[in-house]
Design an enzyme around this catalytic site. Structure first.
Site, mmCIF file in Angstrom:
data_model
loop_
_atom_site.group_PDB
_atom_site.id
_atom_site.type_symbol
_atom_site.label_atom_id
_atom_site.label_comp_id
_atom_site.label_asym_id
_atom_site.label_seq_id
_atom_site.Cartn_x
_atom_site.Cartn_y
_atom_site.Cartn_z
ATOM 1 N N ASN A 10 0.874 -1.179 0.000
ATOM 2 C CA ASN A 10 0.000 0.000 0.000
ATOM 3 C C ASN A 10 0.906 1.223 0.000
ATOM 4 O O ASN A 10 1.499 1.554 1.013
ATOM 5 C CB ASN A 10 -0.882 -0.011 1.249
ATOM 6 C CG ASN A 10 -1.678 1.282 1.384
ATOM 7 O OD1 ASN A 10 -1.799 2.044 0.430
ATOM 8 N ND2 ASN A 10 -2.214 1.532 2.568
ATOM 9 N N TRP A 11 0.975 1.886 -1.156
ATOM 10 C CA TRP A 11 1.897 3.022 -1.282
ATOM 11 C C TRP A 11 1.299 4.333 -0.782
ATOM 12 O O TRP A 11 1.954 5.372 -0.835
ATOM 13 C CB TRP A 11 2.347 3.175 -2.740
ATOM 14 C CG TRP A 11 3.330 2.137 -3.173
ATOM 15 C CD1 TRP A 11 3.921 1.179 -2.389
ATOM 16 C CD2 TRP A 11 3.859 1.958 -4.487
ATOM 17 N NE1 TRP A 11 4.779 0.420 -3.143
ATOM 18 C CE2 TRP A 11 4.760 0.866 -4.429
ATOM 19 C CE3 TRP A 11 3.661 2.594 -5.713
ATOM 20 C CZ2 TRP A 11 5.452 0.422 -5.556
ATOM 21 C CZ3 TRP A 11 4.347 2.157 -6.835
ATOM 22 C CH2 TRP A 11 5.234 1.087 -6.746
ATOM 23 N N LYS A 12 0.043 4.297 -0.371
ATOM 24 C CA LYS A 12 -0.599 5.512 0.157
ATOM 25 C C LYS A 12 -0.380 6.678 -0.816
ATOM 26 O O LYS A 12 -0.398 6.475 -2.015
ATOM 27 C CB LYS A 12 -0.068 5.814 1.555
ATOM 28 C CG LYS A 12 -0.055 4.581 2.455
ATOM 29 C CD LYS A 12 0.240 4.897 3.869
ATOM 30 C CE LYS A 12 0.371 3.600 4.651
ATOM 31 N NZ LYS A 12 0.053 3.742 6.035
ATOM 32 N N HIS A 96 -9.542 1.128 4.324
ATOM 33 C CA HIS A 96 -8.284 1.313 5.072
ATOM 34 C C HIS A 96 -8.540 2.260 6.242
ATOM 35 O O HIS A 96 -9.344 3.190 6.141
ATOM 36 C CB HIS A 96 -7.207 1.876 4.141
ATOM 37 C CG HIS A 96 -5.851 1.867 4.762
ATOM 38 N ND1 HIS A 96 -5.431 2.867 5.619
ATOM 39 C CD2 HIS A 96 -4.842 0.965 4.686
ATOM 40 C CE1 HIS A 96 -4.193 2.580 6.017
ATOM 41 N NE2 HIS A 96 -3.820 1.431 5.479
ATOM 42 N N GLU A 98 -6.940 4.673 7.351
ATOM 43 C CA GLU A 98 -6.732 6.107 7.071
ATOM 44 C C GLU A 98 -7.958 6.692 6.377
ATOM 45 O O GLU A 98 -8.276 7.874 6.553
ATOM 46 C CB GLU A 98 -5.446 6.308 6.247
ATOM 47 C CG GLU A 98 -4.213 6.117 7.122
ATOM 48 C CD GLU A 98 -2.985 5.604 6.394
ATOM 49 O OE1 GLU A 98 -2.933 5.663 5.155
ATOM 50 O OE2 GLU A 98 -2.065 5.116 7.089
ATOM 51 N N GLU A 168 -5.730 -5.028 10.253
ATOM 52 C CA GLU A 168 -4.739 -3.981 10.484
ATOM 53 C C GLU A 168 -5.060 -3.261 11.790
ATOM 54 O O GLU A 168 -5.872 -2.324 11.797
ATOM 55 C CB GLU A 168 -4.749 -2.983 9.327
ATOM 56 C CG GLU A 168 -4.373 -3.593 7.992
ATOM 57 C CD GLU A 168 -3.674 -2.585 7.093
ATOM 58 O OE1 GLU A 168 -2.576 -2.897 6.643
ATOM 59 O OE2 GLU A 168 -4.213 -1.502 6.862
ATOM 60 N N GLY A 174 2.166 2.248 10.701
ATOM 61 C CA GLY A 174 3.122 3.350 10.583
ATOM 62 C C GLY A 174 3.764 3.754 11.905
ATOM 63 O O GLY A 174 4.377 4.811 11.999
ATOM 64 N N SER A 214 3.139 -2.217 10.318
ATOM 65 C CA SER A 214 4.589 -2.219 10.541
ATOM 66 C C SER A 214 5.251 -3.562 10.209
ATOM 67 O O SER A 214 6.156 -4.006 10.915
ATOM 68 C CB SER A 214 4.907 -1.788 11.980
ATOM 69 O OG SER A 214 4.463 -0.459 12.201
#
Ligand code: PEP
Length: 250
Positions: A10-12, A96, A98, A168, A174, A214
């Site tokens: 997941n490159w965000k 997700h 976020e 998650e 992160g 992580s």
């Protein structure tokens, strides 16, 4: 039942199309011939076409980071499943944390997106997980059950065939804090029980549940050794080709 693991990046909101091409130029030779696991990279929308082009003919698939539930319409800033399919995208991350935390994603919109993705033939990677306060209050299982029940609402086992879940824990994303393999496996078992309730035993036995939070080259092997863990969703450590390849090759 043997489940092929899926390792997804997941490159965000990182990388341009040029950086996407450069990543794949370096990454593909490092994982060439690797067929033990399914490998997916999920860049931002502007990188999808470049990613699909650069990964063509390889063992790496390209996924998006979100999808709207309508095929088209007056929804400024959104993207639809047919649009993703039209550029060769095969996977999509849904729900997700976020998105839930910063962009108003709810269990109900996750359900709508999930239905649309499944309907279109995309493989959804649907994210669930508790925040730190929920874990500390002993609410993890309740939260996971609620997120699963609402995500799976009104979806049949037949329609859900391609479903992938990513557990998650939000406190591990992160932050450098990883759930222990045992703690992650316990959460996965809760999710698998919910999948059994919703879709039946056979479905639940086949369902892939990824761990995210992580994941790094140093901890990937211990996590992947858990029978309940069917792969990983990797953020920060997936941005560098060598580091992501080391996770894939754990
Ligand atoms: C993620 O964003 O899905 C994630 C797991 O991030 P990180 O690996 O950086 O914790």
């Amino acid at each position: 039942m043997a489940r092929k693991k899926l390792i997804a990046a997941n490159w965000k909101m990182y990388k341009t199309p040029d950086e996407t091409r450069a990543f794949l130029r370096d990454f593909l030779p490092l994982v060439a011939g690797h067929d033990r696991d399914e490998i997916v990279v999920c860049p931002s929308y502007v990188d999808l076409a470049a990613g699909v082009e650069a990964a063509k003919g390889s063992n790496v698939a390209v996924g998006a980071q979100n999808v709207h539930w309508k095929s088209e319409g007056a929804f400024t800033g959104e993207i639809s499943a047919p649009m993703l399919l039209s550029v060769g995208v095969t996977h999509v991350i849904i729900g997700h944390s976020e998105r839930r935390q910063y962009f108003g994603e709810t269990d109900d919109t996750v359900n709508l997106r999930l239905k649309a993705a499944l309907e279109s033939g995309l493989t959804p990677i649907c994210c669930v997980g508790e925040v730190l306060e929920e874990r500390e209050a002993g609410l993890t299982d309740d939260v996971l059950r609620r997120q699963c029940v609402r995500a799976f609402h009104a979806i049949s086992a037949k329609k859900a065939a391609k479903l992938v879940i990513a557990y998650e824990p939000v406190w591990a994303i992160g932050t450098g804090k990883t759930a222990t393999p045992e703690l992650a496996a316990d959460a996965h078992a809760v999710i698998r029980r919910e999948a059994k309730e919703a879709f039946g035993e056979e479905f639940a036995a086949r369902l892939r549940i990824l761990y995210g939070g992580s994941v790094k080259p140093e901890n990937a092997a211990a996590l992947m050794a858990q029978e309940e863990i069917d792969g990983a969703l990797v953020g920060g450590a997936s941005l560098d080709p060598k580091s992501f390849a080391a996770i894939v090759e754990y």
